[in-house]
Design a protein around this motif. Structure first.
Motif, PDB file in Angstrom:
ATOM      1  N   ILE A   1       0.815  -1.219   0.000  1.00  0.00           N
ATOM      2  CA  ILE A   1       0.000   0.000   0.000  1.00  0.00           C
ATOM      3  C   ILE A   1       0.851   1.273   0.000  1.00  0.00           C
ATOM      4  O   ILE A   1       0.671   2.157  -0.837  1.00  0.00           O
ATOM      5  CB  ILE A   1      -0.950  -0.004   1.219  1.00  0.00           C
ATOM      6  N   VAL A   2       1.791   1.374   0.928  1.00  0.00           N
ATOM      7  CA  VAL A   2       2.537   2.622   1.122  1.00  0.00           C
ATOM      8  C   VAL A   2       3.753   2.725   0.201  1.00  0.00           C
ATOM      9  O   VAL A   2       4.053   3.805  -0.318  1.00  0.00           O
ATOM     10  CB  VAL A   2       2.966   2.759   2.603  1.00  0.00           C
ATOM     11  N   LYS A   3       4.436   1.618  -0.014  1.00  0.00           N
ATOM     12  CA  LYS A   3       5.686   1.664  -0.788  1.00  0.00           C
ATOM     13  C   LYS A   3       5.499   2.190  -2.216  1.00  0.00           C
ATOM     14  O   LYS A   3       6.314   3.002  -2.669  1.00  0.00           O
ATOM     15  CB  LYS A   3       6.350   0.294  -0.794  1.00  0.00           C
ATOM     16  N   PRO A   4       4.446   1.790  -2.951  1.00  0.00           N
ATOM     17  CA  PRO A   4       4.283   2.374  -4.293  1.00  0.00           C
ATOM     18  C   PRO A   4       4.100   3.893  -4.275  1.00  0.00           C
ATOM     19  O   PRO A   4       4.590   4.594  -5.168  1.00  0.00           O
ATOM     20  CB  PRO A   4       3.036   1.678  -4.842  1.00  0.00           C
ATOM     21  N   ILE A   5       3.438   4.391  -3.254  1.00  0.00           N
ATOM     22  CA  ILE A   5       3.243   5.837  -3.136  1.00  0.00           C
ATOM     23  C   ILE A   5       4.580   6.526  -2.881  1.00  0.00           C
ATOM     24  O   ILE A   5       4.901   7.546  -3.511  1.00  0.00           O
ATOM     25  CB  ILE A   5       2.225   6.155  -2.017  1.00  0.00           C
ATOM     26  N   LEU A   6       5.367   5.976  -1.961  1.00  0.00           N
ATOM     27  CA  LEU A   6       6.678   6.556  -1.672  1.00  0.00           C
ATOM     28  C   LEU A   6       7.608   6.469  -2.879  1.00  0.00           C
ATOM     29  O   LEU A   6       8.391   7.392  -3.128  1.00  0.00           O
ATOM     30  CB  LEU A   6       7.311   5.864  -0.464  1.00  0.00           C
ATOM     31  N   LYS A   7       7.533   5.377  -3.627  1.00  0.00           N
ATOM     32  CA  LYS A   7       8.366   5.238  -4.820  1.00  0.00           C
ATOM     33  C   LYS A   7       7.972   6.258  -5.883  1.00  0.00           C
ATOM     34  O   LYS A   7       8.839   6.811  -6.562  1.00  0.00           O
ATOM     35  CB  LYS A   7       8.268   3.814  -5.371  1.00  0.00           C
ATOM     36  N   PHE A   8       6.684   6.517  -6.013  1.00  0.00           N
ATOM     37  CA  PHE A   8       6.221   7.515  -6.984  1.00  0.00           C
ATOM     38  C   PHE A   8       6.683   8.916  -6.595  1.00  0.00           C
ATOM     39  O   PHE A   8       7.170   9.674  -7.435  1.00  0.00           O
ATOM     40  CB  PHE A   8       4.696   7.471  -7.107  1.00  0.00           C
ATOM     41  N   ILE A   9       6.525   9.245  -5.314  1.00  0.00           N
ATOM     42  CA  ILE A   9       6.934  10.568  -4.838  1.00  0.00           C
ATOM     43  C   ILE A   9       8.455  10.731  -4.932  1.00  0.00           C
ATOM     44  O   ILE A   9       8.954  11.790  -5.306  1.00  0.00           O
ATOM     45  CB  ILE A   9       6.445  10.790  -3.392  1.00  0.00           C
ATOM     46  N   GLY A  10       9.184   9.676  -4.597  1.00  0.00           N
ATOM     47  CA  GLY A  10      10.635   9.754  -4.583  1.00  0.00           C
ATOM     48  C   GLY A  10      11.311   9.390  -5.889  1.00  0.00           C
ATOM     49  O   GLY A  10      12.534   9.244  -5.943  1.00  0.00           O
ATOM     50  N   PHE A  11      10.548   9.250  -6.969  1.00  0.00           N
ATOM     51  CA  PHE A  11      11.121   8.836  -8.247  1.00  0.00           C
ATOM     52  C   PHE A  11      12.269   9.732  -8.730  1.00  0.00           C
ATOM     53  O   PHE A  11      13.313   9.223  -9.138  1.00  0.00           O
ATOM     54  CB  PHE A  11      10.025   8.736  -9.311  1.00  0.00           C
ATOM     55  N   PRO A  12      12.126  11.070  -8.668  1.00  0.00           N
ATOM     56  CA  PRO A  12      13.248  11.901  -9.126  1.00  0.00           C
ATOM     57  C   PRO A  12      14.523  11.692  -8.282  1.00  0.00           C
ATOM     58  O   PRO A  12      15.632  11.633  -8.835  1.00  0.00           O
ATOM     59  CB  PRO A  12      12.736  13.342  -8.975  1.00  0.00           C
ATOM     60  N   ILE A  13      14.361  11.557  -6.983  1.00  0.00           N
ATOM     61  CA  ILE A  13      15.522  11.335  -6.115  1.00  0.00           C
ATOM     62  C   ILE A  13      16.122   9.961  -6.391  1.00  0.00           C
ATOM     63  O   ILE A  13      17.347   9.789  -6.368  1.00  0.00           O
ATOM     64  CB  ILE A  13      15.122  11.477  -4.632  1.00  0.00           C
ATOM     65  N   THR A  14      15.269   8.978  -6.669  1.00  0.00           N
ATOM     66  CA  THR A  14      15.743   7.634  -6.978  1.00  0.00           C
ATOM     67  C   THR A  14      16.590   7.648  -8.256  1.00  0.00           C
ATOM     68  O   THR A  14      17.630   6.997  -8.324  1.00  0.00           O
ATOM     69  CB  THR A  14      14.560   6.660  -7.135  1.00  0.00           C
ATOM     70  N   ILE A  15      16.159   8.396  -9.243  1.00  0.00           N
ATOM     71  CA  ILE A  15      16.924   8.512 -10.486  1.00  0.00           C
ATOM     72  C   ILE A  15      18.270   9.195 -10.221  1.00  0.00           C
ATOM     73  O   ILE A  15      19.315   8.739 -10.693  1.00  0.00           O
ATOM     74  CB  ILE A  15      16.121   9.298 -11.552  1.00  0.00           C
ATOM     75  N   LEU A  16      18.250  10.269  -9.449  1.00  0.00           N
ATOM     76  CA  LEU A  16      19.492  11.004  -9.162  1.00  0.00           C
ATOM     77  C   LEU A  16      20.492  10.169  -8.368  1.00  0.00           C
ATOM     78  O   LEU A  16      21.701  10.307  -8.541  1.00  0.00           O
ATOM     79  CB  LEU A  16      19.188  12.299  -8.403  1.00  0.00           C
ATOM     80  N   THR A  17      19.996   9.317  -7.487  1.00  0.00           N
ATOM     81  CA  THR A  17      20.891   8.505  -6.649  1.00  0.00           C
ATOM     82  C   THR A  17      21.132   7.115  -7.238  1.00  0.00           C
ATOM     83  O   THR A  17      21.703   6.251  -6.560  1.00  0.00           O
ATOM     84  CB  THR A  17      20.307   8.348  -5.231  1.00  0.00           C
ATOM     85  N   LEU A  18      20.696   6.919  -8.480  1.00  0.00           N
ATOM     86  CA  LEU A  18      20.869   5.636  -9.181  1.00  0.00           C
ATOM     87  C   LEU A  18      20.257   4.459  -8.408  1.00  0.00           C
ATOM     88  O   LEU A  18      20.811   3.367  -8.365  1.00  0.00           O
ATOM     89  CB  LEU A  18      22.351   5.375  -9.465  1.00  0.00           C
ATOM     90  N   GLY A  19      19.124   4.706  -7.778  1.00  0.00           N
ATOM     91  CA  GLY A  19      18.377   3.652  -7.097  1.00  0.00           C
ATOM     92  C   GLY A  19      18.666   3.502  -5.615  1.00  0.00           C
ATOM     93  O   GLY A  19      17.977   2.746  -4.932  1.00  0.00           O
ATOM     94  N   LEU A  20      19.659   4.195  -5.103  1.00  0.00           N
ATOM     95  CA  LEU A  20      20.001   4.047  -3.689  1.00  0.00           C
ATOM     96  C   LEU A  20      18.923   4.602  -2.764  1.00  0.00           C
ATOM     97  O   LEU A  20      18.835   4.189  -1.611  1.00  0.00           O
ATOM     98  CB  LEU A  20      21.344   4.707  -3.381  1.00  0.00           C
ATOM     99  N   PHE A  21      18.092   5.501  -3.265  1.00  0.00           N
ATOM    100  CA  PHE A  21      17.022   6.052  -2.441  1.00  0.00           C
ATOM    101  C   PHE A  21      15.994   4.976  -2.068  1.00  0.00           C
ATOM    102  O   PHE A  21      15.278   5.114  -1.083  1.00  0.00           O
ATOM    103  CB  PHE A  21      16.340   7.229  -3.151  1.00  0.00           C
ATOM    104  N   LEU A  22      15.943   3.896  -2.829  1.00  0.00           N
ATOM    105  CA  LEU A  22      15.036   2.795  -2.488  1.00  0.00           C
ATOM    106  C   LEU A  22      15.391   2.173  -1.146  1.00  0.00           C
ATOM    107  O   LEU A  22      14.523   1.666  -0.438  1.00  0.00           O
ATOM    108  CB  LEU A  22      15.049   1.741  -3.595  1.00  0.00           C
ATOM    109  N   LEU A  23      16.667   2.218  -0.774  1.00  0.00           N
ATOM    110  CA  LEU A  23      17.074   1.749   0.557  1.00  0.00           C
ATOM    111  C   LEU A  23      16.458   2.617   1.640  1.00  0.00           C
ATOM    112  O   LEU A  23      16.037   2.123   2.685  1.00  0.00           O
ATOM    113  CB  LEU A  23      18.595   1.746   0.687  1.00  0.00           C
ATOM    114  N   VAL A  24      16.396   3.910   1.388  1.00  0.00           N
ATOM    115  CA  VAL A  24      15.780   4.836   2.340  1.00  0.00           C
ATOM    116  C   VAL A  24      14.276   4.558   2.439  1.00  0.00           C
ATOM    117  O   VAL A  24      13.712   4.571   3.535  1.00  0.00           O
ATOM    118  CB  VAL A  24      16.046   6.298   1.921  1.00  0.00           C
TER     119      VAL A  24
END
Length: 111
Positions: free
Chosen positions: A45-68
């Motif tokens: 439920i929550v993780k897809p929402i956080l991934k959508f919101i954090g997508f730009p940061i995830t791209i900038l960090t080459l996926g490391l933001f997914l750990l956060v």
């Protein structure tokens, strides 16, 4: 059968990791089973929402933001479950990283 086996193995892994890693605490194996259920619900439920919101940061960090994001999910589980405690963000980050790796390895072996 595979789903139940993975569910029980995930709970056992979580329980053992709380005994091995500092900063994460589980009361009993029942709390570990509840943790797996809550993490599954939060991941659905929550993780897809956080991934959508954090997508730009995830791209900038080459996926490391997914750990956060995984650490945030674990902190939410800490907030929901009274039998599970994490001492802080770094502990949640380490615990979620190790839990993900070990669970993935066990899933590959079971499949």
């Amino acid at each position: 059968m595979g789903f139940i086996l993975k569910f029980i193995l995930s709970a056992i892994i979580a329980y053992v990791l709380t005994k091995v890693l500092p900063g994460a605490h589980l009361g009993s194996i029942v709390d570990a089973l509840l943790l797996v259920v809550v993490l599954g619900l939060l991941n659905a439920i929550v993780k897809p929402i956080l991934k959508f919101i954090g997508f730009p940061i995830t791209i900038l960090t080459l996926g490391l933001f997914l750990l956060v994001i995984n650490a945030i999910i674990l902190l939410l589980a800490d907030w929901i479950l009274p039998g599970f405690k994490v001492d802080g963000f770094i502990s949640a980050l380490i615990f979620s990283f190790v839990l993900t790796i070990v669970t993935a390895i066990v899933d590959m072996i079971v499949d």
